[in-house]
Every structure is written in C-alpha cells, then in structure tokens.
Write a protein that holds these residues in place. Sequence first.
Motif, short mmCIF file in Angstrom:
data_model
loop_
_atom_site.label_atom_id
_atom_site.label_comp_id
_atom_site.label_asym_id
_atom_site.label_seq_id
_atom_site.Cartn_x
_atom_site.Cartn_y
_atom_site.Cartn_z
N TRP A 225 25.73 31.37 13.75
CA TRP A 225 25.36 30.57 14.92
C TRP A 225 26.56 29.71 15.37
CZ3 TRP A 225 25.51 25.25 15.30
CH2 TRP A 225 25.06 24.74 16.52
N ARG B 255 28.21 29.79 18.96
CA ARG B 255 28.08 28.59 19.80
C ARG B 255 29.47 28.15 20.29
NH1 ARG B 255 23.50 25.01 21.55
NH2 ARG B 255 24.66 23.34 22.47
N ARG C 58 10.25 25.78 14.64
CA ARG C 58 11.17 25.93 13.52
C ARG C 58 10.37 26.41 12.32
NH1 ARG C 58 13.99 25.14 17.29
NH2 ARG C 58 15.80 23.77 17.48
N PRO D 192 13.31 17.56 26.76
CA PRO D 192 13.13 18.77 27.57
C PRO D 192 14.19 19.83 27.28
CG PRO D 192 13.97 16.96 28.91
CD PRO D 192 13.61 16.39 27.57
N ARG E 26 21.51 22.31 18.24
CA ARG E 26 21.03 23.48 18.98
C ARG E 26 20.44 23.09 20.33
NH1 ARG E 26 19.82 28.43 15.12
NH2 ARG E 26 20.02 29.40 17.15
N CYS F 143 20.08 22.56 24.34
CA CYS F 143 20.36 23.58 25.36
C CYS F 143 21.79 23.48 25.91
CB CYS F 143 19.36 23.40 26.50
SG CYS F 143 19.68 24.49 27.88
C1 HEM Z 1 15.34 23.54 33.29
C2 HEM Z 1 16.09 24.40 32.65
C3 HEM Z 1 16.20 24.55 31.16
C4 HEM Z 1 15.44 24.00 30.17
C5 HEM Z 1 14.26 23.05 30.31
C6 HEM Z 1 15.95 24.49 28.91
C7 HEM Z 1 15.45 24.14 27.67
C8 HEM Z 1 15.98 24.58 26.47
C9 HEM Z 1 15.51 24.16 25.19
C10 HEM Z 1 14.36 23.18 24.94
C11 HEM Z 1 16.27 24.78 24.24
C12 HEM Z 1 16.19 24.61 22.73
C13 HEM Z 1 15.13 25.47 22.16
C14 HEM Z 1 14.98 25.19 20.69
O1 HEM Z 1 15.60 24.26 20.17
O2 HEM Z 1 14.20 25.90 20.07
C15 HEM Z 1 17.22 25.61 24.94
C16 HEM Z 1 18.15 26.42 24.32
C17 HEM Z 1 19.02 27.24 24.99
N1 HEM Z 1 19.20 27.31 26.35
FE1 HEM Z 1 18.19 26.24 27.74
N2 HEM Z 1 17.00 25.33 29.16
C18 HEM Z 1 17.20 25.40 30.52
C19 HEM Z 1 18.16 26.13 31.18
C20 HEM Z 1 19.11 26.92 30.58
C21 HEM Z 1 20.13 27.65 31.28
C22 HEM Z 1 20.34 27.64 32.79
C23 HEM Z 1 20.82 28.37 30.33
C24 HEM Z 1 21.99 29.30 30.50
C25 HEM Z 1 22.27 29.99 31.55
C26 HEM Z 1 20.24 28.05 29.05
C27 HEM Z 1 20.67 28.58 27.84
C28 HEM Z 1 20.18 28.22 26.60
C29 HEM Z 1 20.66 28.79 25.36
C30 HEM Z 1 21.75 29.85 25.20
C31 HEM Z 1 19.93 28.17 24.33
C32 HEM Z 1 20.05 28.41 22.82
C33 HEM Z 1 20.97 27.38 22.17
C34 HEM Z 1 21.12 27.54 20.66
O3 HEM Z 1 20.20 28.02 20.00
O4 HEM Z 1 22.18 27.14 20.17
N3 HEM Z 1 19.21 27.17 29.24
N4 HEM Z 1 17.03 25.46 26.29
#
Ligand code: HEM
Length: 637
Positions: A133, A137, A439, A549, A555, A557
């Motif tokens: 990871w 990342r 988790r 949010p 980890r 977003c």
């Molecule tokens: C309103 C828009 C968004 C919300 C509310 C959101 C919310 C989240 C949340 C809550 C997580 C963490 C999930 C967890 O911990 O289990 C996450 C992870 C992630 N999000 Fe977003 N997201 C949004 C938009 C985006 C966008 C636009 C992208 C990329 C184009 C993105 C890419 C990712 C990625 C790659 C992860 C995984 C990170 C990791 O595990 O290291 N997200 N998102």
Amino acid sequence: MSLIIVGSALVSFLWAGSQVLFLVRNYNAAKSMGLPLVVVPYDPDGFIFGVVSEPLKPLLRRILPASARPPIYERLGPAFVIVTTSLNRFVTADPAMANAILARRRDFVHPDVTTSVMGLLGHNLVTSVDDSWARQRRIVAPALNERISSGVWAESKEQANELVDALLSSTTTATGDPSASTKESITGLRAIAINVLKRVAYGRPAPYVLPSESAAKPAPHADMTYVDAISLCTELLLFAAFVPGAILRLPIMPYSMRRLGIALERLPKLTNDLLDNERRGSGTTLTKKDVNLGSVATPAAPDTIIRTLVRLSDEAKEQENNCDQGNQTKEPDSGTVGSGKSQYLSEDEIAGNLFIFTAAGFDTTANTLGFAVTLLAAHPQWQAWVQAEIDAVLYAGGGGTGKELQLPDYAEAFPRLPRCLALMFEVLRLFPAVTMLMRSTSTPQTIPCSRAYSTSSSDNDDDNAELSTITIPAPCAVYINTMALHASSSAWDDASEFNPARWIQRISTGSNDDDDGSDNDGSRVKAVNEEVIVDHSAVLGIPRGGFLPWSSGPRKCPGQKMSQVEFVAVIATLFGRCNTEPEITGGDALGGGAEEDMEKRMQAARQRLLDLTQDSQPLFTLAMNNPRDVRLRWTPR
Ligand code: HEM
C-alpha cells in the motif's frame, strides 16, 4: 429415500448446531467489551441472508411500525457490537475510536469484501495493505495532487456550462416558457462527473450529452472505448465483481448485463492499448520532483492522471534497474522483488489503480452533487446565499449575461468561493458518500473512547466524559458509521438542520493574509468578502474523528481536493447561470382546489424533494433511491 431424508436432517442439525456454537462463542467474546450488544442469529454477510433480505426489504419497511425501528444509536449509544453467527461487528460513531482506528492502518485493514469488489481489474491502493500500500500510495497520491486542479476546474466548468445549455434548451412547457422541466438533472450531474474523469484521469475529452432514457443504445457487442468499459463496470460494480463474465454474456441476460460482460472481457486489451498509447505518445520525462511540486507548470507537465502514474512508475522502475542491473531475484513485471523494496507499480497495479480512480471518484462526487442541487432547490434561501457569493466572483470582471459570464480560472476563483465549498461540507455531513468506513482486525486491539461506556443505558451520560479504552477481540469486523458521527447532537449544534453557513466564519481584515489559501482540506479557502471555511475542530469544537467524509489518517481520500474543485466549479457554474426550483406536480396539491395557494403547493413540492433525499441508501455510495423523481425547473438568471 429414507436414507436421504435422514442424511439431510443430520446435515441440517449439524449446521444449525454449529451456528448456535458460533453465536455463543461470539456472544461471549463480545460481552468482554462491555458495550451494548445486538444479537442477530444469522450471518448478515452470508449468501442465504443476502438472497432473502433484498426482496423482503420493502415489505419489512411497510409492515414494521415506525416505533420498531428507531435510530439504533439513540437506543444503544455511539458504540455497540452486533453478534452474528460469523464475525462479530463492532460498530462505532465515537470520534476518539474512529480517529484511533483510522490512524492504525496496519492493525485495522480493509475487509475482504472491499478487496474483492475494488480489486476487480487488478491490485490497487484500496485493495493493498502494509508495504505494498505504502509503495502504491507514494506514486498514486501525487498523481492527484494540486497540479491537476486547474484542469479539473476548467473541465468541470465546461461540462457544467453544457449541462446548463442542455437543461435550458430542453423546454417542455407548452407555453414556451424558457425553462426546462426535467427529471434528468441528477443523471445530468452524473454525466458531468464521469466526463471530468474521462478528461482529467484518462485524457479522453468527452462532449456533454444530457442522458436520456429514450436514447438509442449500441448493440451489446458494439465497439467500446476503455472509458466506456470502465464506466460501465463502475456503474454495475457489484455485478461486475460477483457474477462471472460468462454468465453476464448469456443471450438471456438483460442488455446492461450483456454489455457489462463484454466490457469485462475486453478490458484487459483496452487497458494494454491505453497504456501502450500513453507510453508511445509521451516523449518527455516527468521527474518525481516536478510532480511533487504540484503547482509548478513545465512544458513537459502531464495533464492527466494516467500520464503521471505511468511516468512515475516507469521512472522508478528505470532507476531501480540502473541501480540493480543484473539482479536476478527480480520477478518480471511484478512490482515487487525478493527484498520487497521495489518502488514502481506492476502493469497489473497500474491497471487496478486506473480503475480505482473511476470506482472511487465517480459515484462519490456525482452523488454529492446530486444531493447538493436537490437541497438547494428545496431551500431557496440557501440557493440565494450561494448565488450572492458566485455573483460577487462573476461580476467582479464587469457585466455580461449567461455563458458570456465565465467564471475566472481556478487560482483566481476557487479561493473566493468558500460558500460553495461550505455547501459541499454540509451536504457531506448530512449525506456522506461513504456511510460506513469498513475495517477488520485479526488480532485484539485496544483503542481509546471519547467517554466511559457501560451496557446499562442509564450510565450513557456524555457529561461524564472520562476517557477510557476498550479492547476489540479478534477476529472482528469494524464499522465506523460516518452518518451517525455527523448527526451526533452532542457534537453538532442543530445537527439535523441543513445549514451550510455553519462552516463559514467572517474574518477581520488583515488576519491570515499571508496564508497560501491552498490547504488541502479546504480549511483556508478565503473569499473576497472576508469569509473563510472554519476549522471544524478548532472553531466548531468537533472532536478529531467527528467529521470524516473523506476519512482520515494515512488512508484518507487522496482525491479530496479534486472532488472539492470539481464540486465548486459545477455549483458555481450552474447557479451563476440558473435558478432552480421543484416542479409542481399534481401530487403536490394540498386539497386540490383551483384556488390552491401557489406558495403552499411550492412548499409541498420542496418537502417532496427533501423526502427524496431522505429516501436514500448506501448502494456503492449513498444515493437517492429515485433520482428521476427529482424533477427540477431550471430558469436562466
Ligand atoms: C465527494 C467525493 C469523494 C468522497 C466523499 C470520497 C471519500 C473517500 C473515503 C471516505 C475514502 C476512504 C475509504 C476508507 O477509508 O475505507 C476514500 C478513499 C479513496 N478515494 Fe475518495 N472520495 C471522493 C472523491 C475521490 C476522487 C475524485 C478520487 C480520485 C479520482 C478518489 C480516490 C480515492 C482513492 C484512490 C481512495 C483510496 C485511498 C487508500 O486506500 O489509500 N476519491 N475516498
């Protein structure tokens, strides 16, 4: 025959007995935590429950009296355990617990179900743990950094302008009123979200087309692009993850399933072609330093996420090959070596991460925009509040109307639109796209609590906020309920009220003027009228872990800023050019008399919109069950 009956009875008996034993074992383990328990004598993740519960849901909703399903957190407090016949589920809406769980990525890992769904097209950031990871990342997060904001802004603005044109030209009123009465507003916003990703992530600009139920569909076997295929997989993610492609492609399957099956079959080749194209088309090398600098634009600057991803990975691979020539321990193209120190992404990981941008970035952003537009239509006072700020930015450069009134570029406009960003925060507070952060643990874990807990509800007194810890026995599924965290009346003033202004603070002139205004969580975004987004911990008194949010910890977003830039550009464009209000339908008539008071009917129509936002459930992310019932009337300003 009788042997078969006896055999079946014996198997059923043994199965039932094992379920009882599992339940008792889990109950005893859960009891040791000292939290309220809810016992469900089945496996909520199991096949049988999955098959039976879905069709029964609407029936149960109708026949159960409202009193039988009060919000569980009111009854049990912010943390409790659901004892099941498989894994116990520890559910929490306690900020200190949430904060600790999210900070410890090695102790609390993503559960298997997330990994199977999100790993559909290859290993990626979401499906990986530990060093794998961290390696991914390091390459993926810079591909989403501030550098892409200008492109996201420009594309979102253009797409939103085209949506406005489409909405205003689809006039359906017999009187020729220049307004559009449409049920396509929410699907129109979804089209924006996917088109922005097409351009920014994959470099494939897409002209805006207002989606329509009656539009001609291509044959299931017709050609499709990489982005078409990936969008389809994202829209139908659970089918893509769990139904074998060969079954999806059967001629008896519905059109969308067959098309999905074809998409899954073609995706490996489409991905290879896309990557080949990318490598052939780019003759310049972007260094890690260029990318990390973010805002520094160079002629060689990549303008798509895929380009950055491929270049950073190829660059790391090349560097490693140079340092480590002839190292035979390397597994070809695996991204990992015997020592486990490699820094590049394998081809499988590049494919997986390309998919994850759409899977994680599309539905989340699209649904947040959908809730925001619906709420603004239902709350005209908040629509006017946002428009006052947008107008200040639009008219700063002089006059004009409609499309001529263009929003300035990202760097100039975004910091001056804190109310639009506050709207996003408030929408995500009440309607978090990810309602449960999931988790799992494989060893017992001790975490702090915000308050003392007791199984006796009379002891659940927030005033008695002594800090204690709890130990989660393993194995255990862990759920952080963001919706309950964000709705906690002990943390938020008027928690259930939609109030975007709670996020805004007026600042006195001269303070913080040296700030760069580009804090990644948006907390420094500043308006010309000296309003800023508040820091929710420092100013609103929300404890760490109380507003999640975009999650928190390592980890969190990486697309947070991208989604903020897109949201603000779309809202500012739509509401700079238009007003919207609910369409008044026959169903909104109160009493139905001809002399019906218009204002009362409008109130009823607004309430109908609010009811539609409440009638939502987490599918992939939180979504309204009936988005096409959000019928909005758009009028040019
Ligand atoms: C309103 C828009 C968004 C919300 C509310 C959101 C919310 C989240 C949340 C809550 C997580 C963490 C999930 C967890 O911990 O289990 C996450 C992870 C992630 N999000 Fe977003 N997201 C949004 C938009 C985006 C966008 C636009 C992208 C990329 C184009 C993105 C890419 C990712 C990625 C790659 C992860 C995984 C990170 C990791 O595990 O290291 N997200 N998102």
